[in-house]
Design a protein around this motif. Structure first.
Motif, PDB file in Angstrom:
ATOM      1  N   LEU A 377       1.265  -1.058  -0.072  1.00  0.00           N
ATOM      2  CA  LEU A 377      -0.201  -0.170  -0.251  1.00  0.00           C
ATOM      3  C   LEU A 377       0.541   1.216   0.099  1.00  0.00           C
ATOM      4  N   ALA A 378       1.773   1.270   0.809  1.00  0.00           N
ATOM      5  CA  ALA A 378       2.685   2.516   0.198  1.00  0.00           C
ATOM      6  C   ALA A 378       3.753   2.707  -0.440  1.00  0.00           C
ATOM      7  N   ARG A 379       3.555   1.474  -1.333  1.00  0.00           N
ATOM      8  CA  ARG A 379       4.128   1.343  -2.524  1.00  0.00           C
ATOM      9  C   ARG A 379       3.091   2.468  -3.842  1.00  0.00           C
ATOM     10  N   LEU A 380       2.042   1.718  -3.653  1.00  0.00           N
ATOM     11  CA  LEU A 380       0.636   2.611  -4.175  1.00  0.00           C
ATOM     12  C   LEU A 380       0.727   3.578  -4.095  1.00  0.00           C
ATOM     13  N   ALA A 410      -2.862   5.923 -12.366  1.00  0.00           N
ATOM     14  CA  ALA A 410      -2.611   4.593 -12.304  1.00  0.00           C
ATOM     15  C   ALA A 410      -3.591   3.294 -11.505  1.00  0.00           C
ATOM     16  N   TYR A 411      -4.094   2.318 -11.944  1.00  0.00           N
ATOM     17  CA  TYR A 411      -5.010   1.875 -11.137  1.00  0.00           C
ATOM     18  C   TYR A 411      -5.113   0.004 -11.310  1.00  0.00           C
ATOM     19  N   PRO A 412      -3.966  -0.169 -10.336  1.00  0.00           N
ATOM     20  CA  PRO A 412      -4.006  -1.852 -10.705  1.00  0.00           C
ATOM     21  C   PRO A 412      -5.033  -2.626 -10.800  1.00  0.00           C
ATOM     22  N   SER A 438      -4.438 -14.798  -8.135  1.00  0.00           N
ATOM     23  CA  SER A 438      -5.477 -13.760  -8.442  1.00  0.00           C
ATOM     24  C   SER A 438      -6.757 -12.875  -8.203  1.00  0.00           C
ATOM     25  N   ALA A 439      -7.119 -11.836  -7.329  1.00  0.00           N
ATOM     26  CA  ALA A 439      -8.600 -11.343  -7.652  1.00  0.00           C
ATOM     27  C   ALA A 439      -8.403 -10.313  -8.379  1.00  0.00           C
ATOM     28  N   PRO A 440      -9.560  -9.517  -8.290  1.00  0.00           N
ATOM     29  CA  PRO A 440      -9.698  -8.135  -8.823  1.00  0.00           C
ATOM     30  C   PRO A 440      -9.146  -7.290  -7.711  1.00  0.00           C
ATOM     31  N   MET A 441      -8.404  -6.426  -7.361  1.00  0.00           N
ATOM     32  CA  MET A 441      -7.988  -5.233  -6.727  1.00  0.00           C
ATOM     33  C   MET A 441      -9.187  -4.421  -6.136  1.00  0.00           C
ATOM     34  N   PRO A 442      -9.551  -5.177  -4.872  1.00  0.00           N
ATOM     35  CA  PRO A 442     -10.936  -4.307  -4.287  1.00  0.00           C
ATOM     36  C   PRO A 442     -10.771  -2.708  -4.585  1.00  0.00           C
ATOM     37  N   ASN A 443     -11.658  -2.522  -4.771  1.00  0.00           N
ATOM     38  CA  ASN A 443     -12.123  -0.404  -4.992  1.00  0.00           C
ATOM     39  C   ASN A 443     -11.280   0.449  -3.668  1.00  0.00           C
ATOM     40  N   ALA A 491      -3.771  -0.035 -15.153  1.00  0.00           N
ATOM     41  CA  ALA A 491      -4.577   0.830 -16.049  1.00  0.00           C
ATOM     42  C   ALA A 491      -4.618   2.311 -15.912  1.00  0.00           C
ATOM     43  N   ASP A 492      -3.794   3.133 -17.315  1.00  0.00           N
ATOM     44  CA  ASP A 492      -3.184   4.429 -17.080  1.00  0.00           C
ATOM     45  C   ASP A 492      -3.953   5.232 -17.149  1.00  0.00           C
TER      46      ASP A 492
END
Ligand code: TTP
Ligand code: MG
Length: 605
Positions: A377-380, A410-412, A438-443, A491-492
């Motif tokens: 999360l810190a990296r994001l 961007a959103y992973p 893998s799973a969708p990245m939660p909002n 996604a950019d």
């Protein structure tokens, strides 16, 4: 037989396309600490990861220390060495980005590519070509280097009758540099640009570096090594010659084959075994990549029968790319047609991992996942949030710096958990096979209102632990040597229709609409939710605290404990959704469920 005298065997060198710089920062990690604490500059300084000195400053090098030395040996050689811990990579990553961004700001074509943390390639063909057109052949000594396409007043004055910095070969006198052919002039212009950029890096950021100037990445990288630290080298023409050895060939000839970027450990060993006619028996005795037997490029190149076809025969096999022969032949001859990558604003994926000697209980797994989720999360936030208060989005009204809204660049779309199980027979054999889900990245990950700790805790309980159960449905019986959490499928935001990502406020209003289209189908969602209940039941029993996992033996990667892999330029595409895996030991690919049996097979065979 000399390849240079047989031009039909020498691959054609592309000379007119690009001029490249390669910048390698001097004692990079050590300089980051020195910049934070200038008093360290005059002391012998070593940076420690695990039990190893990963780098040391030049004061330490003067006193006999060197990179990749054991800490205890370093202390013996230099008892007053100052040792700083370099396991947290944040400061290095931030410094690396700053250096890269400064260089990139000078690029016109955005062909500016990071390699690792402290190396940058720049294709400056267009800048150099433009300035070639501005030269006055009658008054080279009073030239002006223009740095901006749009503003001719931005630039610096320089003496284009001389080349800046060192050259290969070193000319016996200055006159030899004075050639007026296009290649010589371009390289000379590039040498002045390189000197200017080095001065900028030092005055603006406090870093010195070595630069190489040539016509492709391979040559620029290698020639930059000749004068380190804090200097630059240009590989002088002629780059081809019918009669004599040209400078590219003589330069390449002096290198040991294993030192050529693109010739890895295995290929170098095959070449040595073939040309030296000795079995490659030393690969087990290698310590940190040092070789016992040297093979010069000159000897490989001149070996009877050597050429692209023979190399294809010698080197091709399972796992090697098609055309390996011509490629390696090209490298031995100083040819490299790899382009400098286009700078990306955001990495393709971000992943955090840690390795363990023993990780075999759910409690420990959850504790480790917490650490990994926090770091991720810190990296994001660092890498994907635009925090630059000086460059607010054009629509924003900015009464004061604190009101500038942050926005996601961007959103992973996907989150992936990978583990590396140890062979189940308890043997010490190391398995390199990873399995992933893998799973969708939660909002909620993109929410900036919620506290980061709350978000990472939700990520653990609602996503990572359920993914873990999909990977390891058995309650126990597994033992992991590694876990990796990755944000992938980037996604950019800027290219998103309507520019939603440019405005975080708007984004949250439309969040559901926007993110819906990115959802990755996951047929096991139900299963994930069932497992969540189970996890929540376990969680309160797990104390927060220090890391429980232990670590493998030191690895000499640039990434230390909790290593972060920012894929800025890697060609590796996400291995996410098909969940098809490639065994690192034999190259076989298979679906994830087959991996455990496959690693067992390796362990036994
Ligand atoms: P290098 O460029 O190899 O080393 P350096 O910049 O410290 O020194 P030099 O002046 O000789 O170029 O590597 C860059 C950084 O990467 C280095 O400062 C520390 C880190 N590193 C590792 O973490 N592990 C390693 O095995 C090596 C070689 C470097
Ligand atoms: Mg370096």
């Amino acid at each position: 037989m000399d390849g240079a005298r047989h031009p039909h065997r020498q691959p054609k060198r592309q000379l007119d396309s690009t001029i490249l710089h390669f910048v390698s920062t001097d004692c990079f990690y050590a300089s980051v600490f020195e910049n934070e604490t200038p008093a360290l500059r005059s002391l012998p300084l070593a940076v420690q990861q695990k039990q190893i000195v990963v780098t040391c400053n030049y004061e330490a090098r003067r006193r006999g220390l060197h990179k990749l030395q054991l800490i205890k040996d370093a202390k013996k050689t230099c008892p007053d060495v100052v040792i700083v811990l370099g396991e947290d990579l944040t400061r290095f990553r931030n410094a690396s980005k700053e250096l890269f961004n400064l260089l990139r700001s000078f690029s016109w074509n955005s062909r500016c590519e990071r390699l690792g943390f402290d190396e940058v390639f720049m294709d400056v063909s267009d800048i150099v070509e433009h300035n070639l057109g501005l030269l006055n052949a009658h008054d080279l000594a009073n030239s002006y280097f223009c740095l901006s396409k749009n503003d001719p007043t931005v630039g610096f004055t320089f003496d284009a009758s001389e080349l800046a910095g060192h050259t290969y070969p070193q000319p016996p006198n200055k006159e030899l540099d004075a050639s007026q052919d296009s290649l010589s002039l371009r390289l000379r212009l590039a040498s002045h640009l390189a000197r200017y950029l080095r001065e900028q890096l030092e005055s603006e950021k406090g870093y010195t570096c070595a630069v190489g100037i040539s016509t492709n990445k391979l040559l620029a990288k290698l020639v930059g090594n000749l004068h380190k630290p804090n200097d630059q080298t240009t590989l002088l023409p002629p780059y081809s010659s019918e009669e004599d050895l040209d400078n590219v060939t003589s330069f390449m000839d002096g290198h040991e084959v294993g030192k050529i970027p693109g010739i890895g450990f295995k290929i170098a060993n095959k070449l040595r075994a073939h040309v030296l006619q000795r079995p490659a028996e030393f690969d087990t005795a290698l310590v940190y990549g040092g070789t016992k037997e040297d093979l010069l490029v000159a000897d490989a190149r001149r070996h009877p029968g050597m050429g692209p076809d023979m190399l294809e025969q010698l080197l091709s096999g399972p796992g090697t790319p098609h055309g390996i022969g011509p490629k390696i032949w090209g490298l031995l001859n100083g040819c490299d047609d790899a382009e400098v990558g286009q700078a990306r604003e955001v990495p393709k994926q971000i992943s955090i991992e840690d390795s363990y000697l023993r990780l075999d209980t759910l409690g420990e797994v959850i504790r480790e996942l917490r650490m990994l989720a926090k770091s991720l999360l810190a990296r994001l936030h660092t890498d994907l949030l635009d925090n630059d208060e000086e460059t607010p989005a054009p629509d924003d009204v900015v009464p004061g710096p604190t009101t500038v809204p942050r926005r996601w660049l961007a959103y992973p779309k996907t989150i992936r958990l990978s583990t590396r199980p140890r062979p189940p027979d308890g043997s010490r054999n190391r398995s390199f096979a990873r399995i992933s889900r893998s799973a969708p990245m939660p909002n909620f990950v993109f929410s900036l209102k919620e506290n980061k700790d709350t978000v990472s805790e939700r990520l653990v309980t609602e996503t990572l632990v359920p993914l873990f159960h999909k990977l390891h449905p058995e309650k126990s019986g597994w033992n992991l040597s590694l876990m990796n959490v990755a944000a992938t499928n980037m996604a950019d935001a800027a290219s998103e229709k309507g520019g939603v990502g440019r405005d975080i406020g708007k984004m949250f209003k439309r969040q559901d609409d926007v993110l819906k289209q990115w959802r990755v189908e996951d047929t096991d969602v139900m299963e994930v939710e069932e497992k969540m209940e189970e996890v929540k039941a376990v969680l309160p029993a797990i104390p927060n605290g220090d890391k429980g996992g232990s670590e493998d033996l030191p690895t000499l990667s640039q990434e230390a404990k909790h290593s972060v892999n920012d894929q800025w330029e890697s060609e590796d595409e996400d291995m996410a959704d098909g969940d098809l895996f490639c065994c690192d030991q034999c190259g076989a690919s298979m679906p994830s469920f087959a991996m455990v049996a496959h690693s067992r097979w390796h362990a036994q065979s």
